[in-house]
Design an enzyme around this catalytic site. Structure first.
Site, mmCIF file in Angstrom:
data_model
loop_
_atom_site.group_PDB
_atom_site.id
_atom_site.type_symbol
_atom_site.label_atom_id
_atom_site.label_comp_id
_atom_site.label_asym_id
_atom_site.label_seq_id
_atom_site.Cartn_x
_atom_site.Cartn_y
_atom_site.Cartn_z
ATOM 1 N N PRO A 127 0.821 -1.213 0.000
ATOM 2 C CA PRO A 127 0.000 0.000 0.000
ATOM 3 C C PRO A 127 0.853 1.259 0.000
ATOM 4 C CG PRO A 127 -0.888 -1.611 1.545
ATOM 5 C CD PRO A 127 0.425 -2.160 1.077
ATOM 6 N N TYR A 128 1.996 1.219 0.675
ATOM 7 C CA TYR A 128 2.886 2.378 0.678
ATOM 8 C C TYR A 128 3.391 2.670 -0.730
ATOM 9 C CZ TYR A 128 7.052 5.233 1.375
ATOM 10 O OH TYR A 128 7.996 6.219 1.287
ATOM 11 N N GLY A 129 3.915 1.645 -1.417
ATOM 12 C CA GLY A 129 4.420 1.837 -2.770
ATOM 13 C C GLY A 129 3.337 2.328 -3.721
ATOM 14 N N SER A 131 0.638 4.025 -2.904
ATOM 15 C CA SER A 131 0.277 5.408 -2.578
ATOM 16 C C SER A 131 1.301 6.384 -3.137
ATOM 17 C CB SER A 131 0.134 5.576 -1.062
ATOM 18 O OG SER A 131 1.388 5.554 -0.400
ATOM 19 N N LYS A 132 2.573 5.995 -3.145
ATOM 20 C CA LYS A 132 3.602 6.878 -3.682
ATOM 21 C C LYS A 132 3.523 6.984 -5.204
ATOM 22 C CE LYS A 132 5.909 8.675 -0.274
ATOM 23 N NZ LYS A 132 5.977 10.145 -0.119
#
Length: 314
Positions: A127-129, A131-132
């Site tokens: 999810p972090y990747g 979102s970026k």
């Protein structure tokens, strides 16, 4: 120079603010609890009052592991937060040059066997990747549609003094310092066979400053060393710096199943543009983080008897 830094009290933000002030810049810090970047009207007022020439947008939820536990807040902080910043910049100070931080984690679902250039197609898994990657899309939209002067930056694995304990190197340093100070002989470790491109935060700050000066709006730049270093090397080097005789063992609870084997960047583009290259040796970064960990553990051990005595009083 008038500068705004979001995420100013964070790991990279605190180093960047100190660096900018050392150069004589007037820095306005934007951070919780005084200003939530998703509060667009408030942020717009802050930017309007600051009248910045430059904006460094560093505020983010930056933990990959946390993003799996709470993807909603990660997307809120990163994707919506960045969109809010861009909307505020457009309203309050559209001429300001703005750096927006992405991440090498846009490749955390890829299978990579060579250094990654900026033109490699992203393949986020976490999810972090993801979102970026959304942050990158939003920034490019504001460049194309509204002419904002936005430069995108993808730092790889940033380490150094001041990093929070939830990340690999400070967490490892903390376990080593605790083990040495307590006389323990073994240290638990996660996945040893992953390779990453580790970059000192002080090099990142220099790179961001150079890209603010020379980066092309709408373009994206890696900040990385171009060198793949195994987690095993990080572990063994940090243990050797710790001054103890420790063994390490893999603990399944510390192994992240979603880790890809290798992510290393190609720094050629920013080298050609600005002459930037990483200069802080890896051993220096690890030694500085370890020194912080020892200082924290020593302080806690000194305070522990006092706390125990106070608790024992009727």
């Amino acid at each position: 120079m008038r500068v705004v830094v979001t995420g100013a009290s964070g790991f990279m933000g605190s180093h960047l603010c100190a660096f900018l002030r050392s150069r004589g810049d007037h820095v306005t810090e934007v951070d919780l609890p005084h200003c939530d970047i998703v509060d667009t009207p408030h942020l717009t007022r802050v930017l309007g009052e600051a009248e910045p020439d430059h904006i460094y947008h560093l505020a983010a939820q930056a933990g990959v592991g946390i993003s799996w536990q709470d993807p909603v807040s990660t997307w809120r902080s990163n994707a919506w937060g960045s969109l809010s910043v861009l909307k505020a910049v457009r309203s309050a100070c559209p001429a300001a040059k703005t750096i927006v931080m992405s991440s090498a984690s846009v490749f955390d679902g890829a299978r990579i066997d060579e250094p990654v250039g900026e033109d490699r197609t992203p393949a986020p898994l976490s999810p972090y990747g993801a979102s970026k990657l959304a942050v990158e899309s939003a920034a490019r939209h504001y460049v194309a549609a509204y002419g904002l002067r936005v430069v995108l930056v993808r730092p790889f694995n940033v380490i150094g003094p001041g990093q929070g304990g939830g990340y690999l190197v400070p967490a490892l340093a903390r376990r080593i310092a605790t083990a040495v100070r307590s006389g323990t002989e073994r240290v638990p470790i996660g996945n040893l066979e992953t390779f990453r491109d580790f970059l000192d935060v002080r090099d990142v700050v220099q790179g961001l400053h150079m890209l603010m000066a020379g980066g092309e709006p709408g373009d994206i730049y890696n900040l990385c060393t171009g060198v793949a270093v195994s987690v095993r090397t990080i572990v063994e080097t940090t243990i050797s710096l710790g001054g103890g005789r420790l063994e390490y063992f893999q603990e399944s609870a510390l192994v992240r199943r979603e880790d890809v084997p290798t992510v290393v960047g190609d720094p050629g583009k920013v080298l050609a543009l600005a002459g930037w290259r990483a200069s802080v040796p890896l051993v220096t970064s690890l030694a500085d983080v370890l020194a912080e960990a020892y200082a924290e553990v020593r302080l806690e051990q000194r305070l522990a008897p006092t706390a125990s005595s106070a608790a024992a009083k009727p």
